[in-house]
Design a protein around this motif. Structure first.
Motif, PDB file in Angstrom:
ATOM      1  N   ALA A 198       1.993   1.816  -3.578  1.00 37.93           N
ATOM      2  CA  ALA A 198       0.986   2.480  -4.408  1.00 37.93           C
ATOM      3  C   ALA A 198       0.850   3.949  -4.058  1.00 37.93           C
ATOM      4  O   ALA A 198       0.632   4.792  -4.942  1.00 37.93           O
ATOM      5  CB  ALA A 198      -0.356   1.767  -4.244  1.00 37.93           C
ATOM      6  N   GLU A 199       1.000   4.282  -2.779  1.00 36.87           N
ATOM      7  CA  GLU A 199       0.881   5.679  -2.360  1.00 36.87           C
ATOM      8  C   GLU A 199       2.072   6.502  -2.825  1.00 36.87           C
ATOM      9  O   GLU A 199       1.922   7.674  -3.184  1.00 36.87           O
ATOM     10  CB  GLU A 199       0.752   5.742  -0.836  1.00 36.87           C
TER      11      GLU A 199
ATOM     12  N   ARG B   4       0.832  -1.209   0.000  1.00 33.91           N
ATOM     13  CA  ARG B   4       0.000   0.000   0.000  1.00 33.91           C
ATOM     14  C   ARG B   4       0.867   1.261   0.000  1.00 33.91           C
ATOM     15  O   ARG B   4       0.524   2.243  -0.664  1.00 33.91           O
ATOM     16  CB  ARG B   4      -0.931  -0.016   1.208  1.00 33.91           C
TER      17      ARG B   4
ATOM     18  N   ARG C 236      -1.559   0.854  -8.446  1.00 33.98           N
ATOM     19  CA  ARG C 236      -2.662   0.697  -7.484  1.00 33.98           C
ATOM     20  C   ARG C 236      -3.500  -0.531  -7.807  1.00 33.98           C
ATOM     21  O   ARG C 236      -3.886  -1.293  -6.906  1.00 33.98           O
ATOM     22  CB  ARG C 236      -3.521   1.955  -7.495  1.00 33.98           C
TER      23      ARG C 236
END
Length: 310
Positions: free
Chosen positions: A224-225, A221, A233
């Motif tokens: 993806a950020e 996560r 994502r």
């Protein structure tokens, strides 16, 4: 007429030198300890001042100036602004290992330098006070915006590089997982094969975070950020969902790689369709006028003579 021309030349030169200096001002130090010992420990130094003068200009002047500017600005900057700057730097790949305060210091220094130079020149030329203030404010705003434009360009280039290499990386991960390796080992294979690639660097960071105790879900996560790429994502969401539901990772990776290749082909077709429209402007404004000059140039004197005879 001479003063505006001189101001334009000096302003352009200052922008070039400022960007050139800031690009290397906060570069991470890569000098090995043994090299430093060999450099300073095997010779006699008469004074500390002589030792400091041997350092490059960026280390002696520019780096401390940026640091002090960063500290002054960070005291009055809200935490939300610092977090936004941190997100921008993460998306750009942390260029020069800048912190949010360092980046704000660079923007502040650029604003001061570009704002002061035309103001001084106009003041020496005898311009009015309002004109000096207006030009100084305009160039200061330009200096503050230039590092932001540069970092946005870095983000776009990094996203393009990640999108370009993502299908091939997923193919390699699929082959590795089908050969019996785990998901983490497959990511390590990608990082090992493309060490200098931005996607490989991100995969290597994910592996490092997992080894330091972060769960795979949290590390993905964060990936993806940081990248802020829609395809990343989707890939992260598919892997996390497969891990939760117990679906085979190999099937998920193969499906994701096929989808990424289809999307890459669609982007290539889209760019091919836009090429004719993008070529229209240089054709109309650059190529066609040159052709008209070459073809019609010899006929212009005869046309002028004919019109003059009438």
């Amino acid at each position: 007429m001479l003063i505006p021309l001189l101001a334009a030349l000096l302003t352009g030169a200052s922008i070039f030198l400022l960007v050139l200096g800031l690009s290397g001002a906060l570069q991470p130090e890569t000098e090995d300890v043994s090299e430093r010992i060999a450099r300073y420990g095997t010779r006699q130094v008469s004074s500390l001042q002589e030792l400091e003068l041997e350092e490059p200009f960026t280390e002696r002047v520019l780096r401390p100036l940026i640091r002090s500017m960063a500290q002054a600005i960070s005291r009055f900057t809200p935490q939300q602004v610092l977090e936004n700057q941190r997100a921008l730097l993460e998306a750009a790949g942390n260029p020069n290992n800048w912190t949010p305060a360092d980046f704000l210091g660079v923007r502040g220094l650029a604003a001061i330098v570009l704002g002061a130079l035309p103001g001084i020149l106009l003041f020496l030329s005898g311009a009015s006070f309002l004109r000096v203030i207006g030009f100084s404010a305009g160039f200061a705003l330009l200096g503050f915006l230039l590092p932001g434009i540069w970092i946005n360009r870095k983000i776009q280039d990094r996203r393009k590089q990640i999108l370009k290499t993502l299908p091939d990386a997923l193919d390699l991960m699929t082959i590795s997982v089908e050969a019996g390796l785990g998901f983490d080992q497959a990511m390590s294979k990608v990082a090992e094969k493309w060490g200098d690639n931005e996607l490989a660097k991100e995969f290597n960071r994910v592996i490092t975070e997992i080894r330091l105790g972060k769960t795979r879900r949290e590390a993905l996560r964060d990936l993806a950020e940081r990248t802020q790429v829609d395809e990343i994502r989707g890939f992260v969401a598919a892997v996390i969902q497969a891990d939760q539901l117990g679906v085979s990772i190999a099937k998920v990776l193969r499906t994701q790689s096929e989808q990424m290749r289809i999307r890459r082909r669609q982007r290539a077709e889209e760019q091919a369709q836009q090429a004719s429209i993008k070529m229209l402007f240089p054709l109309v404004f650059l190529i066609f006028p040159a052709i008209f000059i070459v073809l019609l140039g010899p006929a212009i004197p005869r046309i002028m003579d004919a019109l003059g005879a009438l």
